[in-house]
Design an enzyme around this catalytic site. Structure first.
Site, PDB file in Angstrom:
ATOM      1  CG  ASP A   1      31.645  12.357 -38.744  1.00 42.50           C
ATOM      2  OD1 ASP A   1      30.923  11.700 -39.346  1.00 42.50           O
ATOM      3  OD2 ASP A   1      32.719  12.655 -39.461  1.00 42.50           O
TER       4      ASP A   1
ATOM      5  CB  SER B   1      22.321  -3.680 -29.412  1.00 44.40           C
ATOM      6  OG  SER B   1      21.342  -4.302 -28.688  1.00 44.40           O
TER       7      SER B   1
ATOM      8  CG  ASN C   1      38.123  -0.721 -27.979  1.00 44.17           C
ATOM      9  OD1 ASN C   1      38.097  -0.863 -29.161  1.00 44.17           O
ATOM     10  ND2 ASN C   1      37.572  -0.960 -27.794  1.00 44.17           N
TER      11      ASN C   1
ATOM     12  CG  ASP D   1      36.982   9.398 -45.871  1.00 37.77           C
ATOM     13  OD1 ASP D   1      36.837   8.548 -46.541  1.00 37.77           O
ATOM     14  OD2 ASP D   1      35.899   9.590 -44.326  1.00 37.77           O
TER      15      ASP D   1
END
Length: 357
Positions: free
Chosen positions: A30, A44, A143, A312
């Site tokens: 990650d 995009s 976000n 998780d």
């Protein structure tokens, strides 16, 4: 009135020994990075989304490392759950063993280091055909846009890794096994070998439905493994998709749990336990001849930072108690606690120590 629950006994103690919890899945590095709208537009990306990387996103991973300050964490669904379980347990280290496939590259080396820092006993199958899987969490304000490139995670091979004597000994050492449904797309034969070992030795084999598409498009693989599953996890969207594919003819989550519990099972010494979460609503558990509902920990919506790791974390909390032979009500309490902590932070990250008894 609190319902007293019992857990079907497993041969372990209140203090988990190293390697008693085994996970196998898709390891991802990650990469958390704060970006701006121009960066999202360039690739995009929507501000709040989860996608699999396409060719046009390949350069993204190199760009964020070169241009931005990034944080690295050992990720991927199963590895996250093993990591959370270890965090909840604290001592000893290396209670959780993890198998998965990575590349022989810089990101692979970082992932190994991050797994070590999380006190997971990770044994990766390392190959040089595909790069280490990564998941970029591109953060703008509150976000986050997730872009996952599975790459090497898709390349796990039973004969090249699981079957090796030194690795299989680690499987045999475990008492509780957990594999997220995502791995059904990678190595069904590896899952079945572990699942059969668990059933033959009356150990606990746990699985997660993981995503609606697993229930829909990998139904055959899922149904080959399900007879070996002692503890089945899922959320409301996954359980609805599962119920539809299984022709349960109901949308009631308690009925879905009951019907999933009643599906054929190989190890008759243990009745299946089904645990279905519903976000902020009660978690439902089918166990024995009962269906119980457990309220989640209350939280002010403004304190929620990121819900992506909640599932998780929930499983990790549950496993942390299951591997220590704690009652099911304690497993559920730990699951809700862990999920509550994780949604108040970015990514599947946590404070140094849990505040849980």
């Amino acid at each position: 009135m609190t319902t007293k629950l019992k857990v079907y006994p497993i041969k372990t103690t209140c203090f988990a020994d190293p390697n008693t919890l085994f996970g196998m899945g898709n390891p991802l590095l990650d990469i958390l990075v704060v970006v701006d709208k121009d960066f999202l537009d360039k690739y995009s990306l929507k501000p709040n989304d989860q996608i699999l990387a396409e060719d046009k996103h390949k350069a993204l991973f190199e760009e964020i490392v070169k241009k931005f300050k990034v944080d690295y964490h050992a990720g991927g669904a199963t590895q996250n759950s093993i990591k959370i379980a270890q965090w909840m347990i604290q001592e000893p280290h290396n209670v959780g063993t993890f198998f998965g496939c990575i590349g022989k590259d810089k990101f692979g080396e970082i992932l190994k280091q991050k797994a070590k820092e999380a006190h997971i006993d990770a044994h990766y199958y390392e190959q040089d055909e595909e790069p280490t899987g990564t998941c970029a969490a591109c953060i703008t304000g509150t976000n986050r846009s997730l872009v996952a490139n599975l790459a090497a995670a898709n390349c796990y091979k039973k004969d090249k890794h699981l079957d090796l004597e030194e690795n299989w000994k680690l499987v045999e050492k475990a008492k509780v096994y957990y594999i997220a449904g995502f791995f059904l797309t990678v190595s069904l034969e590896s899952i079945l070998k572990v699942a059969k070992h668990a059933a033959e030795n009356n150990k606990l084999f746990c699985m997660n439905l993981s995503a609606p598409f697993i229930c829909q498009f990998f139904k055959d693989n899922l149904m080959q493994v399900l007879p070996y599953v002692d503890v089945l996890f899922g959320n409301e969207m996954e359980s609805a998709a599962f119920a539809k594919e299984q022709d349960f003819d109901t949308t009631d989550i308690k009925e879905i749990a009951k019907k999933a519990q009643a599906l054929p099972k190989v190890n008759k010494k243990r009745q299946r336990i089904v645990v279905l979460t519903q976000g902020k609503d009660d978690t439902v558990m089918a166990h024995g001849d009962k269906i119980d509902a457990f309220p989640v920990v209350k939280i002010d919506p403004k304190d929620i930072v990121d819900t992506n790791g909640a599932g998780d974390a929930f499983v990790g909390g549950f496993l942390s108690q299951l591997v220590r032979d704690k009652p099911l009500e304690q497993c559920m309490k730990a699951a809700h606690y862990a999920a509550n902590v994780i949604i108040q932070r970015g990514g599947c990250t946590f404070p140094e120590k849990p505040d849980f008894n």
